[in-house]
Design an enzyme around this catalytic site. Structure first.
Site, mmCIF file in Angstrom:
data_model
loop_
_atom_site.group_PDB
_atom_site.id
_atom_site.type_symbol
_atom_site.label_atom_id
_atom_site.label_comp_id
_atom_site.label_asym_id
_atom_site.label_seq_id
_atom_site.Cartn_x
_atom_site.Cartn_y
_atom_site.Cartn_z
ATOM 1 N N SER A 52 13.468 -26.259 2.004
ATOM 2 C CA SER A 52 12.305 -25.380 2.143
ATOM 3 C C SER A 52 12.370 -24.040 1.441
ATOM 4 C CB SER A 52 12.003 -25.138 3.612
ATOM 5 O OG SER A 52 11.300 -26.240 4.114
ATOM 6 N N SER A 100 8.887 -25.736 3.214
ATOM 7 C CA SER A 100 7.984 -25.046 4.104
ATOM 8 C C SER A 100 7.865 -23.537 3.873
ATOM 9 C CB SER A 100 8.425 -25.273 5.550
ATOM 10 O OG SER A 100 9.716 -24.737 5.762
ATOM 11 N N LYS A 129 9.616 -14.879 6.084
ATOM 12 C CA LYS A 129 8.973 -16.087 6.602
ATOM 13 C C LYS A 129 8.700 -15.936 8.095
ATOM 14 C CE LYS A 129 9.750 -21.131 6.510
ATOM 15 N NZ LYS A 129 10.678 -22.197 6.063
HETATM 16 N N1 GLN Z 1 10.520 -30.906 3.775
HETATM 17 C C1 GLN Z 1 11.573 -30.966 4.721
HETATM 18 C C2 GLN Z 1 11.028 -31.311 6.081
HETATM 19 O O1 GLN Z 1 9.873 -31.462 6.204
HETATM 20 C C3 GLN Z 1 12.351 -29.685 4.746
HETATM 21 C C4 GLN Z 1 11.808 -28.640 5.594
HETATM 22 C C5 GLN Z 1 12.661 -27.413 5.636
HETATM 23 O O2 GLN Z 1 13.590 -27.253 4.856
HETATM 24 N N2 GLN Z 1 12.374 -26.553 6.589
HETATM 25 O O3 GLN Z 1 11.720 -31.451 7.018
#
Ligand code: GLN
Length: 487
Positions: free
Chosen positions: A181, A157, A82
């Site tokens: 994410s 994400s 990532k």
């Molecule tokens: N969807 C969650 C957020 O927007 C989790 C994001 C993540 O785990 N990086 O914060």
């Protein structure tokens, strides 16, 4: 040997055996993955950077190691990472204009560990900007598309990593999980994603979003592969003071033991009206399968789950506001060409460098932390966090792990939530609790909806119970018929 055909279903274990038996070399394997990754990137937008030269050099080195009989589980295995995990000499953008030109001069500890085994990193994957989002649609480089249906999101994400593994553009990947994410995109893209216990993997070199939640996680087509990656990266690290002094030695032990006599909790709050019918029935069916294989299902309750999303967004945004204050265009990040004074340059750089979602989080975070509101918002969210932790402690006295959906629905159409971010936030209901409490959780595919889209289930356990979660998920995967994305 027809490598092209093998890639579509290959696992790390199988590829490692192929390398060992000299069925193919790492250079051949890496070349095949690179070709596929390049060909499919126009369709999926899974990668921000594909570094062919670096990948092939690493593969050559890996072949030397293999020839000398020094093969480790990840030697010569093509992986992706990532784009919020620092890689020496490879751009690490966080999918943001703010870091568009940032090339780290050091590796994150997790990367150092992968390189130590001779793994091959083929590129950096797309994501929501600064890991904020659940769709991978907030990327400065355009959104990621789901390999099962290119009109749908890949989840977020870590949506690029999930799409890359799902479309067999690499065999496995690293993601990061702050509120779901790793697990939610794994569910949307029909693969397996593991979020380790907080502190199991060093956060050194992981670009910070919300430091008390962030963890690097592993993504692959099987739970076993997720475990192979975790074994490689979970070590004590002096560069991260929150890193545990003795993470597990081997999270793949006793794999043959199955799930017999394990107690699996079904927390009723995770099966409310907001969870779609398809998802509910797939997870209940999985519970039945576990029962048939000798596990015991018990009903449990997490009464304060209803506050989890609000608590998560308040605390994570507060931490994000603080973490992202370093991007001023002076010391770090994009620098605006306009503005004469120091203050103007900072203001313009931040206005130009950050996208809307990141700005929204910074504003929410600063608001929650500001005097007069701190007690009402941040402090109360922290109290909820303590309460949820205590409720989970009680649950894990009664069962080995809990079984829940990973997301309320399957992958939705691109753009569905663009005008309603809060609705998108509320869809994180199934994942945020693991981060709030710092607990490990794994998502694996347990069914497909009527459109053929994958449905994920999550297994969450007490701290450092990764071995049990991987074993249980893997036992399920052996009897479940996974369908590959047809790309
Ligand atoms: N969807 C969650 C957020 O927007 C989790 C994001 C993540 O785990 N990086 O914060």
């Amino acid at each position: 040997m027809n490598l092209k055909a093998i890639l579509k279903t290959a696992t790390i274990t199988e590829l490692s055996a192929g390398l060992k038996n000299k069925n193919f070399s790492s250079v051949e394997l890496t070349t095949a993955y690179l070709e596929r990754a390049k060909a499919l990137n126009d369709k999926t937008n899974a990668f921000i950077t594909i570094d062919e030269e670096f990948a092939l050099k690493s593969a050559e080195k890996a072949d030397e190691l293999i020839n000398k009989g020094k093969q480790k589980p990840l030697t010569g295995i093509p992986l992706s990472v990532k784009d919020n995990i620092c890689t020496e000499n490879i751009k690490t953008t966080c999918a943001s204009k703010m870091l568009e030109d940032f090339t780290p001069f050091y590796d994150a500890t997790a990367i150092t560990r992968l390189k130590k085994q001779g793994a091959v990193i083929i590129g950096k994957t797309n994501m929501d900007e600064f890991a904020m989002g659940s769709s991978s649609g907030t990327s400065y480089f355009g959104g990621v598309k789901n390999p099962y249906d290119l009109t749908r999101v890949s989840g977020g994400s870590s949506g690029g990593s999930a799409a890359a593994v799902s479309a067999s553009m690499c065999v496995a990947a690293l993601g990061s999980d702050t509120g779901g994410s790793v697990r939610q995109p794994a569910a949307f893209c029909g693969i397996t994603g593991l979020k380790p216990t907080y502190g199991a993997v060093s956060r050194y070199g992981l670009i910070a979003f919300a430091s008390s939640f962030d963890q690097i996680g592993t993504m692959a087509k099987t739970a076993e592969d997720c475990g192979i990656l975790l074994n490689a990266i979970a070590v004590k690290d002096e560069f991260d003071a929150t890193c545990h002094t003795a993470p597990f030695k081997n999270c793949l032990k006793d794999m043959e033991k199955g799930v017999e006599k394990l107690k699996i909790g079904l927390p009723k709050e995770f099966f409310g009206d907001d969870i779609s019918g398809d998802v509910k029935s797939a997870v209940f069916n999985a519970a039945k399968t576990f029962e048939k294989m000798g596990a015991e299902i018990v009903e449990v309750s997490l009464p304060d789950l209803k506050y989890a999303v609000a608590a998560y967004y308040l605390i994570s945004s507060a931490e994000a506001a603080s973490n992202l204050s370093r991007y001023d265009g002076i010391k770090y990040g994009h620098r605006s060409k306009t503005g004469k004074s120091y203050e103007d340059i900072i203001k313009n750089s931040r206005s130009e460098g950050f996208g809307d979602e990141v700005k929204r989080r910074i504003m929410l975070g600063n608001y929650a932390l500001s005097s007069g509101y701190y007690e009402a918002y941040y402090n109360r969210a922290v109290k909820i966090r303590q309460k949820l932790k205590a409720e989970l402690d009680d649950i894990f006295k009664a069962c080995d792990f809990i079984l829940t959906p990973t997301a309320p629905t399957t992958a939705y159409k691109i753009g569905s939530f663009d005008k309603n971010p809060v609705k998108m936030y509320s869809a994180d209901i199934c994942t945020v609790t693991a981060n709030i409490a710092g607990l490990p959780a794994i998502s694996t595919t347990c069914g497909y909806d009527k459109k053929g889209l994958p449905i994920g289930m999550s297994l969450m356990g007490k701290a450092f119970s990764e071995a049990t979660l991987i074993r249980a998920a893997s036992t399920f995967e052996k009897v479940f018929e996974r369908r590959e994305a047809q790309l």
